[in-house]
Design a protein around this motif. Sequence first.
Motif, PDB file in Angstrom:
ATOM      1  N   GLU A  84       6.653   4.980  -6.798  1.00 44.45           N
ATOM      2  CA  GLU A  84       7.432   4.804  -8.020  1.00 44.45           C
ATOM      3  C   GLU A  84       6.557   4.565  -9.251  1.00 44.45           C
ATOM      4  O   GLU A  84       7.069   4.294 -10.333  1.00 44.45           O
ATOM      5  N   SER A  85       5.244   4.671  -9.083  1.00 41.28           N
ATOM      6  CA  SER A  85       4.322   4.401 -10.189  1.00 41.28           C
ATOM      7  C   SER A  85       3.641   5.678 -10.659  1.00 41.28           C
ATOM      8  O   SER A  85       3.561   6.671  -9.930  1.00 41.28           O
ATOM      9  N   SER A  86       3.124   5.634 -11.865  1.00 38.77           N
ATOM     10  CA  SER A  86       2.347   6.741 -12.403  1.00 38.77           C
ATOM     11  C   SER A  86       0.929   6.687 -11.840  1.00 38.77           C
ATOM     12  O   SER A  86       0.293   5.628 -11.828  1.00 38.77           O
ATOM     13  N   GLY A  87       0.435   7.841 -11.388  1.00 43.49           N
ATOM     14  CA  GLY A  87      -0.930   7.898 -10.882  1.00 43.49           C
ATOM     15  C   GLY A  87      -1.944   7.485 -11.928  1.00 43.49           C
ATOM     16  O   GLY A  87      -2.940   6.815 -11.627  1.00 43.49           O
ATOM     17  N   ARG A  88      -1.712   7.859 -13.164  1.00 46.46           N
ATOM     18  CA  ARG A  88      -2.628   7.494 -14.248  1.00 46.46           C
ATOM     19  C   ARG A  88      -2.646   5.986 -14.471  1.00 46.46           C
ATOM     20  O   ARG A  88      -3.702   5.392 -14.691  1.00 46.46           O
ATOM     21  N   GLU A  89      -1.467   5.349 -14.423  1.00 44.76           N
ATOM     22  CA  GLU A  89      -1.402   3.901 -14.629  1.00 44.76           C
ATOM     23  C   GLU A  89      -2.072   3.162 -13.471  1.00 44.76           C
ATOM     24  O   GLU A  89      -2.798   2.176 -13.670  1.00 44.76           O
ATOM     25  N   LEU A  90      -1.853   3.635 -12.255  1.00 45.08           N
ATOM     26  CA  LEU A  90      -2.508   3.021 -11.105  1.00 45.08           C
ATOM     27  C   LEU A  90      -4.020   3.144 -11.205  1.00 45.08           C
ATOM     28  O   LEU A  90      -4.755   2.182 -10.918  1.00 45.08           O
ATOM     29  N   MET A 443       8.228  -4.990 -12.001  1.00 40.54           N
ATOM     30  CA  MET A 443       7.513  -4.144 -11.039  1.00 40.54           C
ATOM     31  C   MET A 443       8.185  -4.182  -9.680  1.00 40.54           C
ATOM     32  O   MET A 443       8.385  -3.134  -9.039  1.00 40.54           O
ATOM     33  N   LEU A 444       8.534  -5.365  -9.218  1.00 40.12           N
ATOM     34  CA  LEU A 444       9.173  -5.474  -7.904  1.00 40.12           C
ATOM     35  C   LEU A 444      10.582  -4.899  -7.918  1.00 40.12           C
ATOM     36  O   LEU A 444      10.984  -4.204  -6.986  1.00 40.12           O
ATOM     37  N   ASP A 445      11.324  -5.167  -8.990  1.00 42.42           N
ATOM     38  CA  ASP A 445      12.690  -4.651  -9.070  1.00 42.42           C
ATOM     39  C   ASP A 445      12.725  -3.128  -9.100  1.00 42.42           C
ATOM     40  O   ASP A 445      13.654  -2.504  -8.581  1.00 42.42           O
ATOM     41  N   GLU A 446      11.704  -2.512  -9.698  1.00 41.61           N
ATOM     42  CA  GLU A 446      11.657  -1.053  -9.826  1.00 41.61           C
ATOM     43  C   GLU A 446      10.929  -0.382  -8.667  1.00 41.61           C
ATOM     44  O   GLU A 446      10.726   0.834  -8.672  1.00 41.61           O
ATOM     45  N   GLY A 447      10.513  -1.157  -7.677  1.00 39.14           N
ATOM     46  CA  GLY A 447       9.861  -0.585  -6.506  1.00 39.14           C
ATOM     47  C   GLY A 447       8.409  -0.216  -6.718  1.00 39.14           C
ATOM     48  O   GLY A 447       7.831   0.503  -5.904  1.00 39.14           O
ATOM     49  N   ARG A 448       7.811  -0.718  -7.800  1.00 38.47           N
ATOM     50  CA  ARG A 448       6.405  -0.414  -8.069  1.00 38.47           C
ATOM     51  C   ARG A 448       5.519  -1.449  -7.360  1.00 38.47           C
ATOM     52  O   ARG A 448       4.827  -2.243  -7.973  1.00 38.47           O
ATOM     53  N   LEU A 449       5.565  -1.383  -6.032  1.00 42.26           N
ATOM     54  CA  LEU A 449       4.911  -2.413  -5.224  1.00 42.26           C
ATOM     55  C   LEU A 449       3.394  -2.372  -5.361  1.00 42.26           C
ATOM     56  O   LEU A 449       2.742  -3.422  -5.397  1.00 42.26           O
ATOM     57  N   GLY A 450       2.835  -1.171  -5.401  1.00 44.29           N
ATOM     58  CA  GLY A 450       1.384  -1.058  -5.534  1.00 44.29           C
ATOM     59  C   GLY A 450       0.890  -1.689  -6.817  1.00 44.29           C
ATOM     60  O   GLY A 450      -0.128  -2.407  -6.834  1.00 44.29           O
ATOM     61  N   GLU A 451       1.595  -1.427  -7.919  1.00 44.35           N
ATOM     62  CA  GLU A 451       1.218  -2.043  -9.193  1.00 44.35           C
ATOM     63  C   GLU A 451       1.313  -3.560  -9.113  1.00 44.35           C
ATOM     64  O   GLU A 451       0.453  -4.281  -9.643  1.00 44.35           O
ATOM     65  N   ALA A 452       2.372  -4.055  -8.470  1.00 50.27           N
ATOM     66  CA  ALA A 452       2.547  -5.501  -8.352  1.00 50.27           C
ATOM     67  C   ALA A 452       1.392  -6.135  -7.574  1.00 50.27           C
ATOM     68  O   ALA A 452       0.898  -7.209  -7.936  1.00 50.27           O
ATOM     69  N   ILE A 453       0.938  -5.455  -6.511  1.00 51.28           N
ATOM     70  CA  ILE A 453      -0.180  -5.992  -5.724  1.00 51.28           C
ATOM     71  C   ILE A 453      -1.467  -5.979  -6.541  1.00 51.28           C
ATOM     72  O   ILE A 453      -2.245  -6.943  -6.525  1.00 51.28           O
ATOM     73  N   LEU A 454      -1.714  -4.887  -7.262  1.00 52.25           N
ATOM     74  CA  LEU A 454      -2.904  -4.836  -8.120  1.00 52.25           C
ATOM     75  C   LEU A 454      -2.859  -5.938  -9.170  1.00 52.25           C
ATOM     76  O   LEU A 454      -3.878  -6.571  -9.478  1.00 52.25           O
ATOM     77  N   GLN A 455      -1.678  -6.171  -9.731  1.00 50.32           N
ATOM     78  CA  GLN A 455      -1.529  -7.245 -10.705  1.00 50.32           C
ATOM     79  C   GLN A 455      -1.774  -8.606 -10.045  1.00 50.32           C
ATOM     80  O   GLN A 455      -2.377  -9.502 -10.653  1.00 50.32           O
ATOM     81  N   ALA A 456      -1.296  -8.779  -8.816  1.00 48.98           N
ATOM     82  CA  ALA A 456      -1.515 -10.043  -8.111  1.00 48.98           C
ATOM     83  C   ALA A 456      -3.004 -10.295  -7.896  1.00 48.98           C
ATOM     84  O   ALA A 456      -3.490 -11.423  -8.081  1.00 48.98           O
TER      85      ALA A 456
END
Length: 501
Positions: A84-90, A443-456
Amino acid sequence: MWTRLAIAALAAGLCAPAHANEPLSAIDWLSNSVAIPPVTPDASISPAGPIEDISVAPLGAPQLDAVGLLPVSVTGLPADLWQESSGRELSRQIGALPPDLLPSMQRLLYTLLLAELDAPIGDENALFLARLDKLLALGALDQAQELLERAGPTNPALFRRWFDVSLLTGQEDRACAAMRAAPGIAPTFPARIFCLARGNDWNAAALTLETGNALGFITEAEDALLIRFLDPEFADFAEPLDVPHRPSPLVFRMYEAIGTPVATGHLPLAYAQADLRSITGWRGQLEAAERLARSGAIAPNRLLGVYSARLPSASGGVFDRVEALQALDAAVLGGDADMVAMALPPAWAAMREAGLEAAFASIYGERLARIALEGDAATLALWLGLLSPSYETVAAAFEENASARFLISVARGLPTEPDDARETAITAGFAETTELDLQLKAMLDEGRLGEAILQAINRIAAGQDGDLADLTQGLAVLRRVGLEEAARRAAIEVLILGPEA
């Protein structure tokens, strides 16, 4: 003899500067081993609107962003972690992570970089390149090479990374053979000359050097180095070359070949891998192994193997650490509690000074926890046991230790009443009632789990530096996405490895 036509044909493939159209994620020490020609639009096509978002790939071709080494059955991560995330943002977030992470967060990052997961939004391969470049920045050449070979380094952006990794791991002949066998890869003149010489085609290498000079595609510095590389007798009486401040892997290997090796201490971590080879002196191997163990690029047992290779014949710096570790190793192997009690404090101090506590704990933590120690040595043994992969077993064995009450409770995932601000922040991170801030919640509500982990990971890095609110948020995110072990071990590390420990 080369004709003008042949030279012109070669120039067409090589004249584009190697930095032309270079991916944004490329790291600055990669060599210009292949030319990336500019894309020329087809004049017969007149699109009615912008087509930047359209990507084309052969049917059945794997998406590079989805390529990994660790399947979900190993990582335990959901396959749609990135989806659910953008490859560029990740890729931006991966590149922005600080270099000095806690050991647990470093391990989690490696898992993310090597995981086999569904590709994110936008088939741009940005995430794959960012993962590769982070591995290279960490000095993890073996992992990067395996990931590249799983994907197939068939385009210039991937091939130049694979070529450089091969140079630094001593597999240049294999890399040159692959370059010759890949008609879609256009080597730059220095890379072509290097590979021709490695293939013992010295006449072709010399002719290519002359051609490159005639066409203006070889700099004066490259010419001076290549002449010495091709003619060792010339190098014997020629003026010594200046040592480059930031050589490419290609230049690095050619300097080594002419008998002027470049020290790696000030170079990016990837170069330290070259010093693990047997042709390097023991001190160089020790220093390289320590740098790479700190970044998690090599296993702790490999560091121990280098430390144990011989007895130190000098003192100071790395040799003092070797002596301290060897003394502890002998005491542990002998099972003598009194000798362990004497050897452990100086060994811990030495490893802590070098930032190698995690590797040290991985090697000795579980074994030390089984030895009956008292006083400071017992405290250090407990710390090392909790920093080791066996932290839960160690916590259960020391459950009645009142002096480490809070630390042991964190290892069990049930923090007790805190005594200071740092413990309070950790306790809040484990509380189900703690609210996430708007960014993390979205991030969690929108299913952007990878981004949330990177942020953590990023928040916990800030937390170890004193931002306790970020520490709480980072731990809370890890627990809510099911990374309970990572959260516990991060909290343990903050308590033991923090500035007040």
